[in-house]
Design a protein around this motif. Sequence first.
Motif, PDB file in Angstrom:
ATOM      1  N   ARG A 125      59.960  42.698  -9.820  1.00  0.00           N
ATOM      2  CA  ARG A 125      59.939  41.544  -8.916  1.00  0.00           C
ATOM      3  C   ARG A 125      58.507  41.108  -8.610  1.00  0.00           C
ATOM      4  N   ALA A 126      57.615  42.068  -8.406  1.00  0.00           N
ATOM      5  CA  ALA A 126      56.210  41.746  -8.149  1.00  0.00           C
ATOM      6  C   ALA A 126      55.579  41.077  -9.363  1.00  0.00           C
ATOM      7  N   GLN A 127      55.967  41.501 -10.564  1.00  0.00           N
ATOM      8  CA  GLN A 127      55.456  40.859 -11.772  1.00  0.00           C
ATOM      9  C   GLN A 127      55.934  39.414 -11.861  1.00  0.00           C
ATOM     10  N   ARG A 128      57.201  39.190 -11.543  1.00  0.00           N
ATOM     11  CA  ARG A 128      57.726  37.808 -11.558  1.00  0.00           C
ATOM     12  C   ARG A 128      57.007  36.957 -10.535  1.00  0.00           C
ATOM     13  N   LEU A 129      56.800  37.502  -9.335  1.00  0.00           N
ATOM     14  CA  LEU A 129      56.101  36.745  -8.305  1.00  0.00           C
ATOM     15  C   LEU A 129      54.656  36.442  -8.700  1.00  0.00           C
TER      16      LEU A 129
ATOM     17  N   GLN B  56      51.191  50.577  -9.628  1.00  0.00           N
ATOM     18  CA  GLN B  56      51.425  49.269 -10.240  1.00  0.00           C
ATOM     19  C   GLN B  56      51.840  48.251  -9.192  1.00  0.00           C
ATOM     20  N   LEU B  57      52.746  48.659  -8.307  1.00  0.00           N
ATOM     21  CA  LEU B  57      53.218  47.762  -7.261  1.00  0.00           C
ATOM     22  C   LEU B  57      52.069  47.363  -6.346  1.00  0.00           C
ATOM     23  N   GLN B  58      51.219  48.320  -6.014  1.00  0.00           N
ATOM     24  CA  GLN B  58      50.073  48.041  -5.147  1.00  0.00           C
ATOM     25  C   GLN B  58      49.111  47.062  -5.819  1.00  0.00           C
ATOM     26  N   SER B  59      48.876  47.243  -7.102  1.00  0.00           N
ATOM     27  CA  SER B  59      47.933  46.357  -7.785  1.00  0.00           C
ATOM     28  C   SER B  59      48.518  44.956  -7.984  1.00  0.00           C
ATOM     29  N   LEU B  60      49.839  44.860  -8.169  1.00  0.00           N
ATOM     30  CA  LEU B  60      50.457  43.555  -8.375  1.00  0.00           C
ATOM     31  C   LEU B  60      50.665  42.785  -7.074  1.00  0.00           C
ATOM     32  N   ALA B  61      51.119  43.484  -6.024  1.00  0.00           N
ATOM     33  CA  ALA B  61      51.524  42.782  -4.808  1.00  0.00           C
ATOM     34  C   ALA B  61      50.607  43.023  -3.626  1.00  0.00           C
ATOM     35  N   GLY B  62      49.729  43.999  -3.724  1.00  0.00           N
ATOM     36  CA  GLY B  62      48.819  44.279  -2.615  1.00  0.00           C
ATOM     37  C   GLY B  62      49.568  44.702  -1.368  1.00  0.00           C
ATOM     38  N   ASP B  63      49.261  44.045  -0.255  1.00  0.00           N
ATOM     39  CA  ASP B  63      49.891  44.385   1.023  1.00  0.00           C
ATOM     40  C   ASP B  63      51.371  44.010   1.056  1.00  0.00           C
ATOM     41  N   GLU B  64      51.786  43.079   0.227  1.00  0.00           N
ATOM     42  CA  GLU B  64      53.189  42.663   0.181  1.00  0.00           C
ATOM     43  C   GLU B  64      54.080  43.676  -0.531  1.00  0.00           C
ATOM     44  N   GLY B  65      53.481  44.658  -1.178  1.00  0.00           N
ATOM     45  CA  GLY B  65      54.241  45.629  -1.960  1.00  0.00           C
ATOM     46  C   GLY B  65      55.261  46.396  -1.136  1.00  0.00           C
TER      47      GLY B  65
END
Length: 94
Positions: free
Chosen positions: A85-89, A49-58
């Motif tokens: 946090r990635a969802q909020r961003l 999930q983190l990878q899909s939401l934030a990509g390289d920023e995860g």
Amino acid sequence: MTLWTLLAWIAVALIAVVAAVFVWRRVGRRTKETPTVALVRRRRELQSQLQSLAGDEGGGILKQEAQRMRASPTELQVLEAAVARAQRLASDRR
């Protein structure tokens, strides 16, 4: 039907029931999820999930959350906070 034939059929039925119970218990054990398997599965889901939401920023988000919480980046609470946090961003960017 003689007594011996009747006893033979009872023995066959008893063996079949014992074999069925044995197979049922073996299959039942395999389908149960151990706590360790559940933990690993949940961690992988959160990382995905983190990878899909934030990509390289995860990775950076995860590291920041771990530092903020003073915990290991592999802990579920840290991963959950990083995903939140990635969802909020992601929602702020839209």
